[in-house]
Design an enzyme around this catalytic site. Structure first.
Site, PDB file in Angstrom:
ATOM      1  N   ASP A  86       0.859  -1.180   0.000  1.00 21.81           N
ATOM      2  CA  ASP A  86       0.000   0.000   0.000  1.00 21.81           C
ATOM      3  C   ASP A  86       0.899   1.235   0.000  1.00 21.81           C
ATOM      4  OD1 ASP A  86       0.948   0.320   2.533  1.00 21.81           O
ATOM      5  OD2 ASP A  86      -0.928  -0.110   3.534  1.00 21.81           O
ATOM      6  N   HIS A 145      -5.878 -21.089  11.085  1.00 20.46           N
ATOM      7  CA  HIS A 145      -7.272 -21.447  10.799  1.00 20.46           C
ATOM      8  C   HIS A 145      -8.023 -20.328  10.075  1.00 20.46           C
ATOM      9  CE1 HIS A 145     -11.289 -22.861  10.848  1.00 20.46           C
ATOM     10  NE2 HIS A 145     -11.645 -21.704  11.377  1.00 20.46           N
TER      11      HIS A 145
END
Lengths: 373, 373
Positions: free
Chosen positions: B93, B335
Site C-alpha cells: 500500500d 485457521h
C-alpha cells in the site's frame, strides 16, 4: 515398569553412554534433551515443528497444568498427549520446583506443600500421593516424585531435614502408585553436601524406581560445586536405569553432564533465550538485538540446517525482534531448539562411532559463551 | 507494465469474474484475498504456512517498513521478497491510510503528507513521488499511489477538494515512475458522493494505470452506503484491468464485492481476530474464550482441513488462549487464513464451473455473523 531402558554403548574416554529409551509413545536415543512445554505447549513452536527438528520427548509441568486448565479437563479429553496433539513421549515434573519457587506463598509440612495459586491466589495442597495421581491422570510416560529442591545456600541442618523428608515423600509416592505401569523416577537431593547426596541415593536405591533424577543443581552454587556434585552423584547411580539431570542447562553444562553419564536433560534456556533474542551458534552466542546485525545478510548460523537459517537473514530476524513480531519468537525458538538437538546428536554420534573428534568442545563453548554475552 | 491480467471467465448471475494475474513472482487466480503483512511479516505465521494454505500474494505496508527497518536496509538486502523470505507476489500500500489515521500527528498539503513517526516522533514527509520510489526500492509487484482516504463523515466540499488532490497526486505518481515495469494502481476516492466517485474514475482513466483500487469504503459509512458505493464504482471501472477493494473485509463483504466484480482484497480481520480468539467457521463465528469450549473435544471447524483443525480441539485452543501461549495465536491465524482462502476458492470454483450452488451464502453468513458475536 512400562519403560525399557538399555545402555547400547559406553564411551571409552568418559562416563558417557548411548542409550535407548522405550516408552509407551516411542523409542528415543539418549543422551537426549527435552524441550520444556510448561503449559502444555513448547512456547512458540508446534508439535509438527518439534518433530521436524527431531525431538521425540518433551517435558511438561504438573503444577501449571494442575492449575490451568485443570487435571480433570485434560483427563476428560483423553490425556495430555491427545490434549496437546503430541504423539511423542512426555515426562512431567512433580510441580515441586514451581511450588517451592513461590517463596512466601507456600509452606512445607510432612504432609506436602501448601501453596497459593499464582493465577488466582486460591489455596492448594500438593502431597506426594496427589502428585503421582495427577501425573497418572495426565498420562505421562515418565512421572516424577514430589521433592523439595533445596535452595542455595542452605545450611547443613536444613539440607539434612529436607533431604530426609524428600526420601520419605519418595517412599509414599511409590506406595501410592496405583500400577507399576506408571513409570516413576526418584529425585536425589542433598544440596552441596556429598554425604547427604550419598545417603539420599542409598535410601532411594532401596525403592523400586524406574530411573533417577538429580535435582537442586544449577541453583546458584557456582561452576565448581555444580561440576563436583554433578559428577559425584552420577557415579553413585545404578548403571541400568536412566539418569536425568533436572533443569540443566547451558550447552557446556550438557556436554559436561553427558560425560558424567547423564541421559536426560531439560531446560528453558533454548526457548526462553530465543524469545529474548539470544541465539546459540557454532561460533558462540549472539544477541540479535545488536545494531551490528541490522544489515547482516547471513543466516543466524551458517552451519545450521533449520528452517530459520535456511530461509532468513540475521537482519530479518533482528527486524522481527525489534518490531515485536510473533514470527520472530517462532523462528528463533526453532533455531535454538535445533542447536540443542544438534548438540545432543553430535554427542550421540560421538559415542556411537567412538569418535572423540565429533564431540563439541566444552572448553571452547564456555569461552565463547562468556565472550559474547 | 510487468503484470498481466486476463479475465478467464465471467459469472452469468452476477458481475463476478475469474481472472489470472501474472506478476514477476508467479501467477494467481482471482478473485483473491491477500493476507496483511504489516511489518514484513503476516502476524504469527511463516511464509511456509502461507504457502501451505495456498496463498500466492500478500500485502505489506509501505509506511511501517519505511519507518522500520527503513527502505535502504531492505533495498540493500535485496528487496522485500528476499528480506522476508516470501517467494510469492507482494502488493504494497502507499502508506496514505496509515499516515492519515495518525490524526493530529499529520498535516496534508499539496506537496504531500507530513507526519510524525508513531515510533519516535521524528518528522517525515511522504510525497506521491517518494511513495512510488519507496515501493520501487522495496521491489513490490504491485505499487499503490499516495491518496487521501476520506474519513466518514466528510462534507461535500472537503470530499471534493480531497478527491481532486488525490487525482493530482495520482498524476504526479505516474509521472515520477522511473520505469513502466513498475506496476502502479490508481485509487478511486470520492467519499459517499456518487458524482465525485464517477469524476474520480473518469480522471484516473486518462492515466495509464495498470489497475484500479477503490478506497475509502468500510470506514463507518454503514452497510447500505457501503454496498451502494461498492457496486456503483465497480461498474465504472474498465473490465480489462484488476479491481482491488482496499481494506475489505468481513466474509459477507467479500462475497458481495466479488459479485460486484472486484478481484483483489486485503484485510486484517482474519489475522487480528485470530489473535483475539474470534474464529470463523462454516457455522458462523465463535469466540474461543467462552467457557462453553473448556471441554469441547471438536476441532474449531469440523469441515476445515487446516493444521489447527486436523490436530487440535477447541478445548486446547481455548487453553492456549487463556494461558497466553504464542502457539494459540499461530494456530488460530492458520485457521482463519484457511477459512478466508477456502471462502475465495469456493467463489473461484463457483465461477469456473458456473455453479451458483457452490457459492457461499452471503445472507446466511451475515446472519450468523450477527448472531454469534
Amino acid at each position: 515398569m512400562s519403560i525399557k531402558f538399555t545402555v547400547v554403548k559406553k564411551d571409552k574416554s568418559s562416563g558417557a553412554r548411548l542409550g535407548k529409551l522405550k516408552t509407551p509413545h516411542g523409542t528415543l536415543e539418549t543422551p537426549a534433551f527435552m524441550p520444556v512445554g510448561t503449559q502444555g505447549s513448547v512456547k512458540a513452536v508446534s508439535p509438527k515443528d518439534l518433530r521436524e527438528i527431531g525431538y521425540k520427548m518433551i517435558l511438561s509441568n504438573t503444577y501449571h497444568l494442575y492449575l490451568r486448565p485443570g487435571v480433570d479437563v485434560i483427563r476428560d479429553l483423553g490425556g495430555l498427549h491427545r490434549f496437546m496433539g503430541w504423539k511423542g513421549s512426555i515426562l512431567t515434573d512433580s510441580g515441586g520446583f514451581q511450588v517451592l519457587s513461590l517463596g512466601a506463598m507456600r509452606s512445607i509440612s510432612e504432609e506436602g506443600v501448601r501453596f497459593q495459586s499464582h493465577l488466582d491466589g486460591a489455596s492448594h495442597l500438593l502431597t506426594p500421593e496427589k502428585v503421582i495421581e495427577i501425573q497418572a491422570a495426565l498420562g505421562s510416560d515418565l512421572s516424577m516424585v514430589l521433592d523439595e529442591c533445596i535452595p542455595y545456600p542452605a545450611n547443613r541442618d536444613y539440607a539434612t531435614e529436607s533431604t530426609d523428608r524428600t526420601v520419605r515423600w519418595a517412599r509414599r509416592s511409590l506406595e501410592s502408585r496405583g500400577s507399576e505401569n506408571q513409570t516413576v523416577l526418584g529425585i536425589v537431593q542433598g544440596g552441596v553436601y556429598p554425604d547427604l547426596r550419598e545417603q539420599c541415593v542409598k535410601d532411594l536405591l532401596e525403592l523400586p524406581f524406574d530411573g533417577f533424577a538429580v535435582g537442586g543443581l544449577g541453583v546458584g552454587e557456582g561452576e565448581s560445586q555444580f561440576c563436583e556434585m554433578t559428577k559425584f552423584v552420577a557415579n553413585l547411580l545404578p548403571k541400568d536405569r536412566p539418569r536425568y539431570l533436572m533443569g540443566v542447562g547451558r550447552p557446556q553444562d550438557l556436554i559436561f553432564a553427558v560425560r558424567c553419564g547423564y541421559d536426560l536433560f531439560d531446560c528453558v534456556i533454548p526457548t526462553r533465550n530465543a524469545r529474548n533474542g539470544t541465539l546459540f551458534t557454532s561460533k558462540g552466542k549472539i544477541n540479535i538485538k545488536r545494531t551490528e546485525f541490522t544489515r547482516d545478510d547471513r543466516p543466524v548460523d551458517e552451519t545450521c540446517e533449520c528452517y530459520c537459517c535456511k530461509n532468513f537473514t540475521r537482519a530479518y530476524i533482528r527486524h522481527l525482534y525489534m518490531a515485536g513480531e510473533i514470527l520472530g519468537s517462532h523462528l528463533q525458538t526453532v533455531h535454538n531448539l535445533t542447536y540443542y538437538y544438534d548438540l545432543m546428536e553430535k554427542m550421540r554420534t560421538g559415542i556411537r562411532e567412538g569418535r572423540v573428534d565429533l564431540w563439541p568442545s566444552e572448553a571452547e563453548s564456555v569461552m565463547q559463551d562468556a565472550g559474547s554475552e
